[in-house]
Scaffold this active site. Structure first.
Site, short mmCIF file in Angstrom:
data_model
loop_
_atom_site.label_atom_id
_atom_site.label_comp_id
_atom_site.label_asym_id
_atom_site.label_seq_id
_atom_site.Cartn_x
_atom_site.Cartn_y
_atom_site.Cartn_z
N LYS A 182 0.82 -1.21 0.00
CA LYS A 182 0.00 0.00 0.00
C LYS A 182 0.86 1.26 0.00
CE LYS A 182 -3.94 -2.18 2.28
NZ LYS A 182 -4.86 -2.05 1.16
N LYS A 277 -9.61 -10.73 -5.45
CA LYS A 277 -10.69 -10.75 -4.49
C LYS A 277 -11.65 -9.59 -4.73
CE LYS A 277 -9.93 -9.67 -0.22
NZ LYS A 277 -9.37 -9.71 1.14
N LYS A 280 -13.95 -3.36 -2.26
CA LYS A 280 -14.51 -2.02 -2.37
C LYS A 280 -13.51 -1.06 -3.01
CE LYS A 280 -17.30 1.46 -1.59
NZ LYS A 280 -18.54 1.64 -2.36
#
Length: 415
Positions: A182, A277, A280
């Protein structure tokens, strides 16, 4: 926004569908409190035969019922307040909670503190938190069996995180794979310290409640292992005789939680990529089914979802990830066995199966959408439920937190 360990507790349940269109069963969202004081009671009618009973104390904290918790193992879990829970969250985590709440002492919370580790919309956080709580309840979380609350409403989460941070080697955090991924995507200028340290908050979320088990997906085993290592480290540094000399009970400060591992491969994948996966954070809304999507949106997303050119339909073919994903979703939605689904769908073409899957999804999600609307129509009742849940959670959390303060040698305030 899905950055938390607790937001990724994905477990498939092969039980029968929880909801039916007749809505003839009732879920009581709040137990009658036995403590004295002033009460406010409202009945929220849902459909013809479905009723929420909202009864809470408004003059003193709720007293936790320890008669059942003393014999039940404890589980904690939660998801981030995205405000739009998708099918992966529901089938992988929340639907499984319905079964867990019947067997374990359960605490389910909205992990809003984890939602701020990367840039977020301050105008939407509060609304998304309330929306997510309403979806918990609409999906079947029963507050006569489970405590439902907002993470930030129990201040002990943050306090324990700071105490644990002092015992967490920086090397443990630097090795976290998700932080590396990230931070590389976001860039150093956009990464706050919280992105590095949030695994300590995850550990706090779990250890604060002396959890016996943590439902955890394959991609979060590393975070749970850090939690277990940190519990053992704190127990070694401050527990045992050292704690007893400070006036404590001695022994272990934290229970070391065990993982509750889902079946292999039990994750809901993206509608546009069977190897990724459902998330959102994916840029395209086409990649996911949101629980509140209207019928026409669900139909359009399934119609356009990625498939393949192989004949027939089958499970577990590594060359057909999208096929395996869509069949798995259909299996969980219908409550049928894997063998039943394989036999039913083996000779279908994609056009026929997509219609069948669409109808099953719409039928399953419609009662949830109706209940969500009714819950949101009485926000005061929802806020009361969350307050009651926070009171119950705080009663457990404060005991742990005070023990940690004592074992670490702090002078505690009197009165």
């Amino acid at each position: 926004m899905e950055r938390s360990l607790l937001s990724r507790f994905f477990i498939f349940s092969n039980t029968s569908p929880l909801f039916t269109s007749s809505m003839t069963s009732a879920v009581h969202l709040s137990k009658n409190l036995k403590s004295t004081g002033q009460f406010r009671q409202r009945n929220l009618q849902i459909g013809r035969n479905f009723r929420y009973l909202c009864t809470v104390s408004v003059s003193e904290p709720a007293t936790p019922d320890i008669s059942s918790s003393s014999v039940k193992k404890r589980i904690v879990s939660g998801v981030q307040p995205t405000g739009s829970i998708h099918l992966g969250n529901y089938l992988g985590a929340i639907k499984n909670w319905i079964a867990l709440q019947n067997t374990y002492e359960t605490l389910f919370f909205i992990v809003d503190l984890h939602a701020i580790t990367l840039p977020y919309d301050t105008q939407q956080l509060s609304k998304a938190t309330r929306d997510t709580a309403a979806l918990y309840l609409a999906c079947g979380v029963d507050t006569s069996k489970a405590s439902v609350f907002v993470q930030s409403h129990v201040r002990a989460h943050v306090e324990l995180m700071w105490l644990l941070s002092s015992a967490t080697p920086i090397g443990w955090l630097n090795r976290m794979i998700q932080f590396k991924e990230k931070s590389r995507k976001a860039g150093d200028e956009n990464v706050g310290v919280a992105l590095l340290t949030y695994p300590v908050l995850m550990a706090s979320d779990i250890l604060l409640y002396q959890s016996d088990f943590v439902p955890v997906g394959e991609d979060q085993k590393q975070h749970l292992e850090l939690t277990r290592e940190l519990a053992e480290r704190v127990n070694y540094l401050f527990g045992g005789r050292k704690w007893k000399k400070l006036g404590g009970r001695g022994g272990a400060i934290f229970k070391v939680p065990e993982p509750l591992i889902p079946p292999a491969g039990a994750r809901v994948m993206s509608l546009t990529d069977g190897l990724s996966k459902m998330s959102k954070s994916a840029p395209s809304d086409q990649s996911r089914i949101n629980l509140l999507d209207p019928k026409d949106v669900i139909a359009n997303k399934i119609k356009r979802c990625k498939t393949d050119s192989f004949p027939g339909l089958e499970f577990d073919n590594p060359e057909r990830p999208e096929c395996n994903n869509l069949l798995s979703v259909y299996q969980v939605i219908t409550g049928k066995t894997k063998q039943e689904i394989a036999e039913e769908c083996q000779d279908m073409n994609w056009g026929t199966f997509k219609i069948v899957l669409t109808d099953a999804l719409i039928d399953h999600l419609h009662p949830i959408q109706v209940r969500y609307g009714e819950i949101m129509s009485d926000p005061a009742c929802l806020d009361d439920i969350l307050a009651e849940g926070a009171n119950k959670a705080s009663a457990i959390a404060d005991v742990t937190l005070n023990n940690v303060y004592q074992a670490m040698g702090f002078l505690r305030r009197r009165g």
